[in-house]
Design an enzyme around this catalytic site. Structure first.
Site, PDB file in Angstrom:
ATOM      1  CG  ASP A  11    -101.869  25.201  28.652  1.00 14.07           C
ATOM      2  OD1 ASP A  11    -103.003  24.746  28.857  1.00 14.07           O
ATOM      3  OD2 ASP A  11    -101.400  25.388  27.514  1.00 14.07           O
ATOM      4  CG  HIS A  24    -105.769  21.712  30.926  1.00 15.97           C
ATOM      5  ND1 HIS A  24    -106.786  21.484  30.030  1.00 15.97           N
ATOM      6  CD2 HIS A  24    -104.854  22.466  30.266  1.00 15.97           C
ATOM      7  CE1 HIS A  24    -106.505  22.078  28.879  1.00 15.97           C
ATOM      8  NE2 HIS A  24    -105.336  22.688  28.995  1.00 15.97           N
ATOM      9  CG  HIS A  81    -102.712  29.201  25.714  1.00 19.62           C
ATOM     10  ND1 HIS A  81    -101.992  29.378  24.555  1.00 19.62           N
ATOM     11  CD2 HIS A  81    -102.650  27.865  25.991  1.00 19.62           C
ATOM     12  CE1 HIS A  81    -101.518  28.201  24.166  1.00 19.62           C
ATOM     13  NE2 HIS A  81    -101.912  27.273  25.001  1.00 19.62           N
ATOM     14  CG  HIS A  96    -102.471  19.885  23.488  1.00 16.50           C
ATOM     15  ND1 HIS A  96    -103.566  19.743  24.279  1.00 16.50           N
ATOM     16  CD2 HIS A  96    -101.928  21.080  23.808  1.00 16.50           C
ATOM     17  CE1 HIS A  96    -103.691  20.807  25.053  1.00 16.50           C
ATOM     18  NE2 HIS A  96    -102.719  21.639  24.783  1.00 16.50           N
ATOM     19  CG  ASP A 151    -106.480  23.418  25.129  1.00 14.46           C
ATOM     20  OD1 ASP A 151    -106.034  24.324  24.412  1.00 14.46           O
ATOM     21  OD2 ASP A 151    -105.821  22.902  26.050  1.00 14.46           O
ATOM     22  CE1 TYR A 169    -101.917  19.964  30.984  1.00 13.39           C
ATOM     23  CE2 TYR A 169     -99.966  21.067  31.810  1.00 13.39           C
ATOM     24  CZ  TYR A 169    -101.156  21.112  31.130  1.00 13.39           C
ATOM     25  OH  TYR A 169    -101.578  22.291  30.581  1.00 13.39           O
ATOM     26  CD  GLU A 219    -102.628  24.136  22.287  1.00 13.24           C
ATOM     27  OE1 GLU A 219    -101.964  24.409  23.286  1.00 13.24           O
ATOM     28  OE2 GLU A 219    -102.372  23.173  21.529  1.00 13.24           O
ATOM     29  CG  HIS A 262     -98.367  24.545  25.686  1.00 15.45           C
ATOM     30  ND1 HIS A 262     -99.489  24.283  24.947  1.00 15.45           N
ATOM     31  CD2 HIS A 262     -97.405  23.715  25.210  1.00 15.45           C
ATOM     32  CE1 HIS A 262     -99.261  23.337  24.091  1.00 15.45           C
ATOM     33  NE2 HIS A 262     -98.030  22.961  24.211  1.00 15.45           N
TER      34      HIS A 262
HETATM   35 FE1  FEO Z   1    -101.708  24.941  25.415  1.00 14.04          FE
HETATM   36 FE2  FEO Z   1    -104.305  23.883  27.324  1.00 14.04          FE
HETATM   37  O1  FEO Z   1    -103.478  24.575  25.790  1.00 14.04           O
END
Ligand code: FEO
Length: 401
Positions: free
Chosen positions: A165, A225, A79, A24, A83, A194, A81, A146
């Protein structure tokens, strides 16, 4: 490129990124990470989340072991984002899903990243659900966990929460489940790393979300993750860990982080450490030259006292200390006791700057900043030792309090 069946007809189809370090753009993942995505085979075939851009080939390959990617009916974007959504365009292009589900807020981030006006997108909110055959998928928004768009997906028939997340860790491994990883200490450390580098500022939202999660009948949490928590012990364990990390109750440990030019400030750090240790406060000293700012934040997870040291440099502090403090302040640690120290040659503003920075994070500052001119002599080291004693006493009181 095999998928892993985590429940009957539910498959992990993600990507293990062993080379991933810069997570990130601000946090460091020393041993890589994973982008987990999940495929459910039912009357409607569903893909929950995708992977980072460049990893879509592996995702499609794993999916193809279960069913032809063109047979995907729904894609759920928990989400946006990148990733999780970096590969979205390529996957939509290939799968041509009937529907794509995203939170209301996710519509905005989706439109911000992609030319999605022709995509069959449907916005959902907390409590909305879709039936996919034998199963139901219930959506729960988890704003700021997140990003504002974040949500999780619950499948009651399988007692499964796909948590995006939340509850994740940066771990790259052949293990898919916590119980396969075989190193509880390392797993716990990665959970803390994390949380303290990504989730910490949103701890109030974590405390609001946990009771919602606890009401669900869950025997598996599948984050996007790292390792999947299966079984009561792992599920209970991660929820309890999250509550403790979000509450940030003071702990009787201290962290001294510092930079040094000619070893005077370093010598002061060790004298402060002896004052703490002699008063039953286990202490870790970390040089910011030798430790990434994410590693310092991870250490802070278990430390109720945070003591910063830098020599005065150009009327302020050395740049790595300024960077560390900026990073720390943004992550909003709570309930800490602070302290500041450093050497100087002629002007001596450094320790005062550190003191003010820590105070601006609402840390209690029981001792005045300690500074020493040039090289610390016996008197200066005594003052450092006394600072350690003062902070140890204040911390023990706080921990009892
Ligand atoms: Fe907030 Fe794993 O992205």
């Amino acid at each position: 490129m095999q998928p892993v069946e985590i429940k009957k007809d539910i498959f992990w189809v993600g990507f293990v990124d062993y080379d991933h370090r810069d997570f990130h753009g601000y946090s460091r993942s020393p041993d890589g990470s994973t982008y987990n995505a999940y495929l459910i085979k039912d009357e409607k075939n569903v893909l929950l989340d995708t992977v980072a851009s460049g990893c879509e080939g592996t995702l499609l390959c794993r999916m193809a072991q279960v069913l032809e990617p063109e047979k995907i009916d729904y894609i759920i974007c928990n989400h946006m984002e990148l990733d999780h959504a970096g590969a979205l365009e390529a996957i939509i292009e290939r799968c041509k899903p009937e529907k794509i589900f995203v939170s209301q807020t996710g519509l905005k981030s989706m439109a911000g990243y992609f030319d999605c006006k022709d995509w069959p997108v449907q916005a959902v909110k907390s409590g909305d659900s879709i039936n996919i055959g034998k199963r139901t998928i219930v959506f729960q928004e988890t704003r700021m966990l997140h990003w504002p768009d974040s949500m999780v997906s619950y499948i009651p028939e399988d007692k499964l929460l796909v948590s995006n997340d939340i509850f994740g860790q940066n771990i790259a491994s052949s293990a898919r489940f916590v119980d396969e990883f075989g190193d509880d200490g390392e797993y716990t450390r990665r959970v803390k790393e994390y949380y303290f580098n990504i989730v910490l500022p949103y701890s109030p939202m974590v405390l609001k979300t946990l009771p919602v999660v606890e009401k669900l009948d869950i025997d598996m949490i599948a984050p996007d993750h790292g390792l999947i928590q299966r079984g009561e012990k792992a599920v209970r364990g991660i929820i309890d860990m999250y509550r403790a990390m979000a509450e940030q109750k003071p702990q009787q440990r201290a962290l001294i982080f510092y930079d040094t030019m000619w070893e005077s400030t370093e010598t002061m750090a060790y004298a402060i450490c002896s004052g703490l240790e002699e008063n039953n406060v286990p202490t870790r000293i970390m040089s910011v030259k030798q430790n990434h700012h994410s590693a310092v934040m991870t250490e802070l997870a278990d430390c109720g006292a945070v003591i910063a040291g830098s020599p005065t440099h150009n009327n302020t502090v050395l740049p790595l200390m300024a960077a560390q403090l900026t990073y720390m302040k943004g992550l909003r640690p709570l309930n800490r006791i602070g302290g500041a120290f450093g050497s100087y040659g002629w002007s001596g503003e450094g320790p005062k700057f550190l003191h003010e920075q820590l105070a601006s994070m609402n840390m209690e500052m029981p001792a005045e900043p300690v500074k020493c001119n040039w090289r610390p002599d016996h008197e200066a080291l005594k003052a450092c030792h006394q600072m350690g004693v003062t902070i140890a006493e204040a911390l023990k009181k706080k921990c009892q309090g």
